[in-house]
Design an enzyme around this catalytic site. Structure first.
Site, mmCIF file in Angstrom:
data_model
loop_
_atom_site.group_PDB
_atom_site.id
_atom_site.type_symbol
_atom_site.label_atom_id
_atom_site.label_comp_id
_atom_site.label_asym_id
_atom_site.label_seq_id
_atom_site.Cartn_x
_atom_site.Cartn_y
_atom_site.Cartn_z
ATOM 1 N N SER A 1 11.004 27.069 -61.330
ATOM 2 C CA SER A 1 11.810 28.395 -59.884
ATOM 3 C C SER A 1 11.592 28.021 -58.719
ATOM 4 O O SER A 1 11.914 28.256 -57.617
ATOM 5 C CB SER A 1 10.881 29.090 -60.521
ATOM 6 O OG SER A 1 9.307 29.041 -60.234
ATOM 7 N N ASP B 1 1.235 36.107 -54.618
ATOM 8 C CA ASP B 1 2.146 35.233 -54.651
ATOM 9 C C ASP B 1 2.311 34.262 -54.258
ATOM 10 O O ASP B 1 2.579 34.177 -53.005
ATOM 11 C CB ASP B 1 3.658 35.684 -55.280
ATOM 12 C CG ASP B 1 4.809 34.393 -55.512
ATOM 13 O OD1 ASP B 1 3.835 33.249 -55.438
ATOM 14 O OD2 ASP B 1 5.979 34.315 -55.875
ATOM 15 N N HIS C 1 5.359 31.178 -54.622
ATOM 16 C CA HIS C 1 6.610 30.238 -53.802
ATOM 17 C C HIS C 1 6.697 30.351 -52.728
ATOM 18 O O HIS C 1 5.783 31.691 -52.425
ATOM 19 C CB HIS C 1 7.233 31.864 -54.775
ATOM 20 C CG HIS C 1 7.557 31.304 -56.655
ATOM 21 N ND1 HIS C 1 6.822 32.153 -57.068
ATOM 22 C CD2 HIS C 1 8.506 30.807 -56.697
ATOM 23 C CE1 HIS C 1 7.417 30.947 -58.936
ATOM 24 N NE2 HIS C 1 8.293 30.832 -58.184
#
Ligand SMILES: *[C@@H]1O[C@H](CO)[C@@H](O)[C@H](O)[C@H]1NC(C)=O
Ligand SMILES: *[C@@H]1O[C@H](CO)[C@@H](O)[C@H](O)[C@H]1NC(C)=O
Ligand SMILES: *[C@@H]1O[C@H](CO)[C@@H](O)[C@H](O)[C@H]1NC(C)=O
Ligand SMILES: *[C@@H]1O[C@H](CO)[C@@H](O)[C@H](O)[C@H]1NC(C)=O
Length: 433
Positions: A164, A408, A411
Site C-alpha cells: 500500500s 495510522d 501511511h
C-alpha cells in the site's frame, strides 16, 4: 473518467463482500473461519503490521553498490543529462519550509487519491505537512516536469509493484501528471491485483500491481488481504511476474509485510498441497530470498538497454513517540513538526533490512536504481494520515476518547511526502548521475 473505486484500495472495504462460497473446496468450517478473519481484519483496520515489528538493532553500515556495478550504469535508458553537481547524493539533505512552490497540487484537485489518504477531507486541522521541500546537501533537485514525464511515457508502460505504500507513490505520480490530460483522455480501472491508469492520447499506462511480498503469499488478495499468519512461497515470483512483462519503467517496493516477528514462514511447495511444507526463516534471510528472486526475475525479463528498474527503500512508520524522545504512549497523532535530529533513524529493524538491500543490490548485474527514501522520510512524523482518513467501520467510544489508539502512523497524507519520493524518482530517471 471513472473515479477510483473504493475496492481498488488496499483496505478491506465493508461494501465488498468476499466471494468465498463460490469455491467448492471450502468447508463450512473454513468459510466461517475466513469470514471471522475478514471481520477481525475490518475491525482492526489496516496497518497493524508495524505493531508486530520486532526491534532488531544492528549497527552495521549498509553496503553501497561497488564502483564496478556503477560503471555498467553509464548508458542508462531515459537519462537526458547529468546533475550540475555530478555524483550528488540526492538522498542526503534536509527539509526546507517552502510555502511558494509547495504543495505540487491540491488534495481536492486529484480525484485519484484513496479516501485513506485524503487528510484534509477527513478533518486534519493543519496543512503544515504540505509545505516542505527536500533540499539535498550537495545540489538542487530538478523541478518535476510533468510534460517531460508524460512525453517520455508515450507508447510505454510504467508499473509500481508492491504494497500500500507503493500504491501511495503510484497515486502521487498520477496526481502529479493527470492535470495535463483532459478528462475524456484518461481513465482508471482495477482488475483484481492490477490498477491501470491510461492516458489515451499518449498511449501510456501507469499501473499498480498489488504484491506485498513480490513473491506469492497468502496475502495476495487485493481487497481482503489481512491475514495474521503470513506465509510466503519460495521461488514463486513468476506467479505475479508474468503480469509485469513488457513494462518499460518498473518501481518495486516490499518491506512492511515482512515485519511479522523475528521469523517469517516460508512455504516450500505450493499452496494447493494437502500437507504444506513450511519452514521458518529469520526476517532478514526471508527478505534476502525475495530480493534475490526479484533480481533474477528482472535479469531474465527486462532489457537493461531499454528499461529501468527502481526499488524504493523502507517507508518508516512513527508508532512510538519515545523513539524520538517524546512522551511514552504517544505516536504520530497530533505531530505537526519534523524531527530535528539529523541522525534520527527510529528503533526498528530497518537497519538490518537496509544492509540486506545494500548487499544484494551491490552484487546485482542489472542496474537497479535505488530510491533511498528511508532516512529522509524518517524525519516526517508530521506527514502521516493519523486519524484523518476514511474509517471502514465506526469507531468505538473508547477509540474516540483516545485518538492515539487508532492513528495510522504508517501511511502518508497526500499531497505530501510521497510527492518528494516521485521528485527523486524523476531526478534519478532523467539525471541518474
Ligand atoms: C518540460 O519538458 C518539456 C519537454 O517535454 C520542455 O519543452 C519544457 O521546456 C520543460 N519545462 C521546463 C520548465 O523545463
Ligand atoms: C501503444 O503502446 C504499446 C506499449 O504499451 C505498444 O505496444 C503499441 O504499439 C502502442 N500503440 C501505438 C498505436 O502506438
Ligand atoms: C497536541 O499537541 C499540543 C502541543 O504541541 C498540545 O498542546 C495539545 O494539547 C495536543 N492535543 C491533543 C488533542 O493531544
Ligand atoms: C541510504 O541513505 C542513508 C542516509 O543517507 C544512508 O545512511 C544509507 O547508507 C543508504 N543506504 C544504502 C543502501 O545506500
Amino acid at each position: 473518467m471513472k473515479p477510483p473505486s473504493p475496492n481498488s484500495s488496499s483496505s478491506s472495504s465493508s461494501s465488498s463482500s468476499p466471494s468465498l462460497p463460490r469455491k467448492p473446496r471450502f468447508s463450512p468450517y473454513l468459510f466461517t473461519l475466513l469470514v471471522f478473519i475478514f471481520f477481525v481484519a475490518v475491525l482492526y483496520g489496516e496497518d497493524l503490521a508495524c505493531i508486530f515489528s520486532q526491534q532488531l538493532q544492528l549497527n552495521l553500515a549498509p553496503a553501497r553498490p561497488s564502483p564496478a556495478t556503477q560503471k555498467k550504469w553509464e548508458k542508462l535508458p531515459f537519462a537526458i543529462g547529468k546533475l550540475k553537481e555530478e555524483g550528488c547524493d540526492v538522498f542526503s539533505g534536509r527539509w526546507v519550509r517552502d510555502e511558494v512552490t509547495r504543495p505540487l497540487y491540491d488534495e481536492s484537485d486529484c480525484p485519484y487519491i484513496q479516501p485513506q489518504l485524503t487528510c484534509q477531507e477527513h478533518g486534519r486541522p493543519d496543512r503544515s505537512y504540505q509545505y516542505w521541500r527536500w533540499q539535498p546537501h550537495g545540489c538542487d533537485l530538478p523541478s518535476f516536469n510533468a510534460s517531460l514525464m508524460l512525453e517520455t511515457l508515450r507508447g510505454k508502460r510504467m508499473m509500481f509493484v508492491g504494497d500500500s505504500l507503493n500504491r501511495g507513490q503510484y497515486v502521487s505520480m498520477i496526481c502529479l501528471l493527470h492535470s495535463l490530460i483532459p478528462d475524456e483522455e484518461k481513465s482508471m480501472e482495477t482488475f483484481d491485483s492490477l490498477t491501470v491508469f491510461t492516458a489515451k492520447e499518449y498511449n501510456a499506462t501507469i499501473e499498480f500491481y498489488w504484491a506485498p511480498f513480490l513473491l506469492e503469499s497468502n496475502s495476495d488478495n487485493a481487497v481482503i488481504h489481512r491475514i495474521s499468519d503470513r506465509i510466503v512461497r519460495r521461488g514463486s515470483i513468476n506467479k505475479h511476474g508474468r503480469k509485469w512483462k513488457g513494462v518499460d519503467i518498473m518501481v518495486f517496493n516490499t518491506y512492511l509485510w515482512w515485519m511479522t516477528g523475528l521469523n517469517m514462514k516460508i512455504l516450500q511447495g505450493s499452496f494447493e498441497d494437502e500437507v504444506q511444507d513450511i519452514v521458518e526463516l529469520s526476517t532478514e534471510d526471508a527478505y534476502r530470498m525475495a530480493m534475490k528472486s526479484m533480481l533474477r526475475w528482472v535479469r531474465k525479463n527486462m532489457n537493461p538497454k531499454k528499461t529501468r528498474v527502481f526499488f524504493t527503500s523502507m517507508s518508516p512508520s512513527h508508532g512510538k513517540s519515545i523513539d524520538w524522545g517524546g512522551e511514552e504512549g504517544g505516536n504520530c497523532y497530533n505531530q505537526t513538526t519534523l524531527i530535528q535530529d539529523p541522525n534520527y533513524w527510529g528503533s526498528d529493524s530497518r537497519k538490518s533490512i537496509m544492509e540486506v538491500i545494500g548487499d544484494v543490490f551491490g552484487q546485482s548485474k542489472f542496474p537497479i536504481t535505488f530510491l533511498n527514501i528511508t532516512q529522509l522520510s524518517s524525519y516526517r512524523r508530521d506527514a502521516h494520515t493519523s486519524i484523518y482518513k476514511k474509517q471502514w467501520t465506526p469507531l468505538t467510544s473508547e477509540q474516540l476518547a483516545n485518538p492515539v489508539s487508532y492513528a495510522d502512523c504508517v501511511h502518508w497524507c497526500m499531497p505530501g511526502l510521497q510527492d518528494t519520493w516521485n521528485e527523486l524518482l524523476f531526478t534519478k530517471l532523467f539525471y541518474p548521475y
